[in-house]
Scaffold this motif. Structure first.
Motif, short mmCIF file in Angstrom:
data_model
loop_
_atom_site.label_atom_id
_atom_site.label_comp_id
_atom_site.label_asym_id
_atom_site.label_seq_id
_atom_site.Cartn_x
_atom_site.Cartn_y
_atom_site.Cartn_z
N GLU A 1 -6.66 -62.18 -34.90
CA GLU A 1 -7.00 -60.77 -34.73
C GLU A 1 -7.96 -60.51 -33.58
O GLU A 1 -7.89 -59.48 -32.92
CB GLU A 1 -7.61 -60.22 -36.03
CG GLU A 1 -6.64 -60.19 -37.19
CD GLU A 1 -5.44 -59.31 -36.90
OE1 GLU A 1 -5.63 -58.26 -36.27
OE2 GLU A 1 -4.33 -59.67 -37.31
N MET A 2 -8.90 -61.45 -33.34
CA MET A 2 -9.96 -61.20 -32.37
C MET A 2 -10.02 -62.24 -31.26
O MET A 2 -10.91 -62.18 -30.41
CB MET A 2 -11.32 -61.15 -33.08
CG MET A 2 -11.38 -60.14 -34.19
SD MET A 2 -13.01 -60.00 -34.95
CE MET A 2 -13.92 -59.22 -33.62
N ASP B 1 -25.30 -53.46 -35.14
CA ASP B 1 -24.10 -53.82 -34.40
C ASP B 1 -24.14 -53.22 -33.00
O ASP B 1 -24.77 -52.21 -32.74
CB ASP B 1 -22.86 -53.30 -35.14
CG ASP B 1 -21.63 -54.11 -34.82
OD1 ASP B 1 -21.69 -54.94 -33.89
OD2 ASP B 1 -20.60 -53.89 -35.48
N ASP C 1 -19.38 -52.04 -29.48
CA ASP C 1 -17.98 -52.39 -29.71
C ASP C 1 -17.68 -52.70 -31.17
O ASP C 1 -16.52 -52.88 -31.54
CB ASP C 1 -17.58 -53.59 -28.84
CG ASP C 1 -18.50 -54.79 -29.05
OD1 ASP C 1 -19.29 -54.77 -30.02
OD2 ASP C 1 -18.42 -55.74 -28.24
N GLY C 2 -18.72 -52.82 -32.01
CA GLY C 2 -18.49 -52.99 -33.44
C GLY C 2 -17.99 -54.35 -33.84
O GLY C 2 -17.36 -54.48 -34.90
N ASP C 3 -18.28 -55.40 -33.07
CA ASP C 3 -17.77 -56.72 -33.39
C ASP C 3 -18.33 -57.26 -34.70
O ASP C 3 -17.60 -57.91 -35.47
CB ASP C 3 -18.08 -57.70 -32.26
CG ASP C 3 -17.06 -57.62 -31.14
OD1 ASP C 3 -16.03 -56.98 -31.36
OD2 ASP C 3 -17.30 -58.19 -30.06
N ARG C 4 -19.61 -57.03 -34.96
CA ARG C 4 -20.20 -57.55 -36.19
C ARG C 4 -19.51 -56.98 -37.43
O ARG C 4 -19.18 -57.71 -38.36
CB ARG C 4 -21.69 -57.23 -36.23
CG ARG C 4 -22.55 -58.00 -35.25
CD ARG C 4 -23.97 -57.46 -35.25
NE ARG C 4 -24.76 -58.08 -34.20
CZ ARG C 4 -25.64 -59.05 -34.42
NH1 ARG C 4 -25.80 -59.51 -35.64
NH2 ARG C 4 -26.35 -59.56 -33.42
N ALA C 5 -19.34 -55.69 -37.45
CA ALA C 5 -18.69 -55.06 -38.60
C ALA C 5 -17.27 -55.56 -38.76
O ALA C 5 -16.80 -55.80 -39.87
CB ALA C 5 -18.72 -53.54 -38.44
N GLU C 6 -16.56 -55.72 -37.63
CA GLU C 6 -15.18 -56.20 -37.72
C GLU C 6 -15.11 -57.63 -38.19
O GLU C 6 -14.24 -57.99 -38.98
CB GLU C 6 -14.51 -56.06 -36.35
CG GLU C 6 -13.00 -56.22 -36.41
CD GLU C 6 -12.31 -55.79 -35.14
OE1 GLU C 6 -11.09 -55.99 -35.04
OE2 GLU C 6 -13.00 -55.26 -34.24
N TYR C 7 -16.04 -58.47 -37.72
CA TYR C 7 -16.12 -59.84 -38.22
C TYR C 7 -16.35 -59.84 -39.72
O TYR C 7 -15.73 -60.62 -40.46
CB TYR C 7 -17.26 -60.59 -37.53
CG TYR C 7 -16.85 -61.39 -36.33
CD1 TYR C 7 -16.10 -62.55 -36.47
CD2 TYR C 7 -17.24 -61.01 -35.05
CE1 TYR C 7 -15.73 -63.30 -35.38
CE2 TYR C 7 -16.87 -61.74 -33.95
CZ TYR C 7 -16.12 -62.89 -34.10
OH TYR C 7 -15.76 -63.62 -33.02
N LEU D 1 -15.67 -57.51 -41.97
CA LEU D 1 -14.52 -57.02 -42.73
C LEU D 1 -13.39 -58.03 -42.76
O LEU D 1 -12.84 -58.35 -43.82
CB LEU D 1 -14.03 -55.70 -42.13
CG LEU D 1 -14.95 -54.50 -42.33
CD1 LEU D 1 -14.44 -53.29 -41.57
CD2 LEU D 1 -15.10 -54.17 -43.81
N ILE D 2 -13.02 -58.56 -41.59
CA ILE D 2 -11.91 -59.51 -41.54
C ILE D 2 -12.26 -60.78 -42.31
O ILE D 2 -11.48 -61.26 -43.16
CB ILE D 2 -11.54 -59.84 -40.08
CG1 ILE D 2 -11.01 -58.59 -39.38
CG2 ILE D 2 -10.51 -60.96 -40.03
CD1 ILE D 2 -10.72 -58.81 -37.91
#
Length: 254
Positions: free
Chosen positions: A142-143, A219, A222-228, A230-231
């Motif tokens: 995903e990332m 965060d 770009d919101g990477d922490r939140a996306e990490y 959640l995923i």
């Protein structure tokens, strides 16, 4: 059912050995394969043991420790289908082997067969390090195009929140401990689900988000922490819930 348990034990043991043994791994792999075959023989499931060893060997090739997975999430999906098929095709056995006979003699009751015990052990072993591999594959799928994953950060445990086995190279995140938190979290979810403690399960999952909220709130744009978070968390929880469902299914089918 016994085949599913041996399959998960083999895959989980291989991933654990890859983390624990750094030199002459082939000796450790060979010893583990022989031990698994001997145990499967004592369980009157030699063919299942040999197939489990073969699947574990394929797993080590298609799911490397570092670098991109060769086949993405397909190995995980195929492994899940194989384990489910083993439970459906052979839910219970009339001849449990020497270990099964010993278990039936000395166990406190007949409600839990040796096949169920092996399946539970297999799920627990798989959820330790192989669960990290599943999360790592999902994150890279995903990332991976936006963030380079650092194997050294993985080994040191400096993974982001919810990420059990990956960390970006730069900038280094401040969310640490994922490599230890992930296995403990999955085992808790697995045990609480099987015991029916759903209220406590919800409290544990909510507590993780509350504890990590201050870090997530800092965060970047770009919101990477939140996306990490959640995923990683969702994949980790789904893996544990799938393992619990597999055991529940095996018990009901048996």
């Amino acid at each position: 059912m016994i085949a599913a348990g041996l399959l998960l034990v083999a895959v989980g043991a291989v991933d654990l050995l890859r983390q624990m043994v750094r030199s002459r791994r082939w000796i450790a792999f060979a010893a583990a394969a022989v031990a698994l075959v001997l145990v499967s023989a004592a369980l009157d499931a030699v063919i299942a043991g040999l197939l489990a060893v073969a699947v574990a060997a394929i797993w080590t090739w298609v799911v490397p420790e570092d670098g991109p997975a060769r086949a993405g999430l397909w190995p995980v999906a195929l492994l899940a289908l194989a384990a489910a098929a083993c439970v459906v095709i052979a839910p219970g056995r009339a001849r449990p082997g020497l270990l099964g006979a010993a278990w039936a003699t000395y166990s406190p009751g007949n409600a839990v067969s040796i096949d169920v015990v092996v399946l539970v052990i297999g799920c627990l072993v798989f959820l330790l390090e192989s669960g990290n591999a599943v999360v790592r594959i999902a994150l890279r799928s995903e990332m991976g195009g936006r963030v380079e994953l650092n194997p050294r950060a993985v080994a040191s445990g400096t993974a982001p929140v919810g990420v059990d086995a990956a960390a970006p190279v730069a900038p280094a995140p401040g969310l640490k401990g994922g490599r230890l938190i992930g296995p403990l979290e999955r085992i808790l979810v697995f045990v609480l689900t099987l015991t029916g403690a759903y209220t406590l399960l919800a409290a544990v999952l909510a507590a993780k988000g509350i504890v990590r909220f201050p870090e997530i709130s800092r965060d970047r744009d770009d919101g990477d922490r939140a996306e990490y978070f959640l995923i990683g968390s969702l994949v980790s929880w789904v893996t544990a819930l799938a393992a619990a469902f597999l055991v529940w299914w095996g018990v009901r089918a048996g």
